[in-house]
Design a protein around this motif. Structure first.
Motif: not given
Length: 351
Positions: A26-35, A39-45, A88-93, A97-101
C-alpha cells in the motif's frame, strides 16, 4: 486498566517499533533529492500502510506514554506514519513533502552537507541510534520526529535513541565575503561583495541584509553587493532545484564608517539670549562629536541633559555661551572608531 508491568512492556515495544515500519503493497515509491540534486528513493505514505493512519485513541495513548517517560521533551506535533525522523530533519523541515526516508546518508555524503563542530551545526545524526534531528537556537536542544510517533523539541540526549555518538552537519553551500570593511577612498560608506560557494546545479539564492546595510545589486544571484552604513549581517537562503530551502550560515560584518556632517543648527532654548543649544545634522548620531567656537565663546555641558529633546541622541548636541552679540563660527567634526570626518563649520549671528 493497564498494569504497571503491562505499561512497561508496551513502552519497550513502542521504542523498538520507532523506525521499524517497513514497506508494503500500500506504499507508493517516490523520489526525493539532496541539495546537490541527487535522487534518493523514499516511501510516500498515502495513509495506506495496510491500515489508516493512527486513530485518535492510539494518538492519545502514544502521547501519554512519551509524556510520562520523557517529561522534559515538548511535543510539537502528534504521531503520524506519514514521515519519520530522517525525512523530517533532511527533507520535510525544509519544505519537502512528507515521506518515510529509511537511509539519510546520501545527504551527508554527496557534498550537500559537511561535518562541523556542534556549535555551528544545523543537523545532527545519531549513527548508533539510527536517528536524525535538527538543531535549534537553544544550545543542545533539537527538534526531531520519533519514528511514526510525535515530533518533539528536546535536549539532544533526552530521547528514545542512543546518543552516545553524534555526528554534526551543516549545509556545505556557503557565503564568502569580507567580515570587516573600511571606508572607500571616496569617503563614507564602504561596499562589500559576497558570493555563494558550492552552489548546487539548478539551485538559486536570495539575499537579505539587516538595517545597517542595503543591497545594491544581485539580490537573487550568486553574487551580491551591499553598501554598509554600520555593522550589519549578511544572510542568504539556498533554494534547491527541488524547491527546498536551506538557510546558509550568515556573515556578521563589522563596519567603521566616517560620519557625514551636513549641517549645524541653532536650536535655541538657551538660558538667555547669549547662550543656545546647537545640533549637528549627521548620518551617524552615535559617533563622538568634538565642537569648537571662536570669538571668546565657549562650549559647556547641556543645562538639562535629561530633557526629552536630548536623551534620544545625546551625542549630537552641545551648548554654547557667547560673550556678546555678534557673528561667530561654530565648528564640529565626528569620530567613529579610528575614522574621523572633515571639520564642518558654519557662521551664526547672535543677537
Amino acid at each position: 486498566m493497564r498494569t504497571e508491568k503491562g505499561f512497561l512492556i508496551f513502552g519497550l515495544l513502542v521504542i523498538l517499533a520507532l523506525d521499524s515500519v517497513g514497506q508494503n503493497s500500500n506504499q507508493l515509491s517516490v523520489t526525493i533529492y539532496t541539495p546537490q540534486n541527487n535522487p534518493i528513493t523514499g516511501t510516500l505514505n498515502v495513509f495506506k500502510w495496510g491500515e489508516e493512519d493512527f486513530s485518535a485513541s492510539e494518538i492519545a495513548t502514544y502521547n501519554s506514554y512519551y509524556a510520562q517517560n520523557y517529561p522534559y521533551a515538548t511535543r510539537v506535533a502528534d504521531p503520524t506514519r506519514t514521515y519519520n525522523c530522517h525525512a523530517f530533519a533532511w527533507w520535510v523541515n525544509h519544505g519537502g513533502e512528507k515521506v518515510w526516508l529509511n537511509n539519510p546518508t546520501p545527504f551527508m555524503t554527496d557534498g550537500s552537507f559537511e561535518s562541523c563542530a556542534s556549535y555551528s551545526a544545523t543537523h545532527v545524526y545519531y549513527p548508533t541510534g539510527g536517528h536524525s534531528a535538527v538543531m535549534t537556537t537553544a544550545p543542545y536542544y533539537v527538534k526531531s520526529k520519533w519514528g511514526p510517533y510525535g515530533l518533539y523539541y528536546h535536549r539532544i540526549n533526552q530521547c528514545p535513541y542512543d546518543s552516545s555518538d553524534l555526528e554534526y552537519y551543516r549545509i556545505a553551500t556557503k557565503i564568502s565575503g569580507p567580515s570587516s570593511l573600511s571606508p572607500s577612498s571616496s569617503g563614507y560608506y564602504p561596499t562589500g561583495t559576497y558570493t555563494i560557494t558550492n552552489l548546487p546545479t539548478g539551485g538559486s539564492v536570495s539575499w537579505t541584509v539587516t538595517s545597517g546595510a542595503s543591497i545594491q545589486s544581485g539580490a537573487n544571484s550568486s553574487t551580491m553587493t551591499a553598501r554598509f552604513y554600520s555593522a550589519a549581517t549578511v544572510s542568504a537562503t539556498l533554494t534547491t532545484a527541488a524547491g527546498l530551502q536551506y538557510p546558509l550560515a550568515s556573515v556578521s560584518v563589522d563596519v567603521n564608517c566616517i560620519p557625514t556632517i551636513t549641517d549645524i543648527t541653532n536650536v535655541g532654548m538657551g538660558m538667555d539670549n547669549l547662550s543656545s543649544h546647537f545640533r549637528v545634522v549627521t548620518d551617524m548620531p552615535n559617533a563622538t562629536y568634538t565642537w569648537s567656537v571662536d570669538g571668546g565663546a565657549y562650549i559647556t555641558s547641556l543645562p538639562y541633559p535629561d530633557d526629552a529633546s536630548f536623551v534620544a541622541e545625546p551625542n549630537v548636541w552641545t551648548y554654547i555661551v557667547f560673550p556678546s552679540t555678534g557673528t561667530y563660527t561654530v565648528s564640529v567634526y565626528g569620530t567613529n572608531g579610528t575614522y574621523v570626518s572633515n571639520v564642518f563649520s558654519k557662521s551664526f549671528t547672535i543677537n
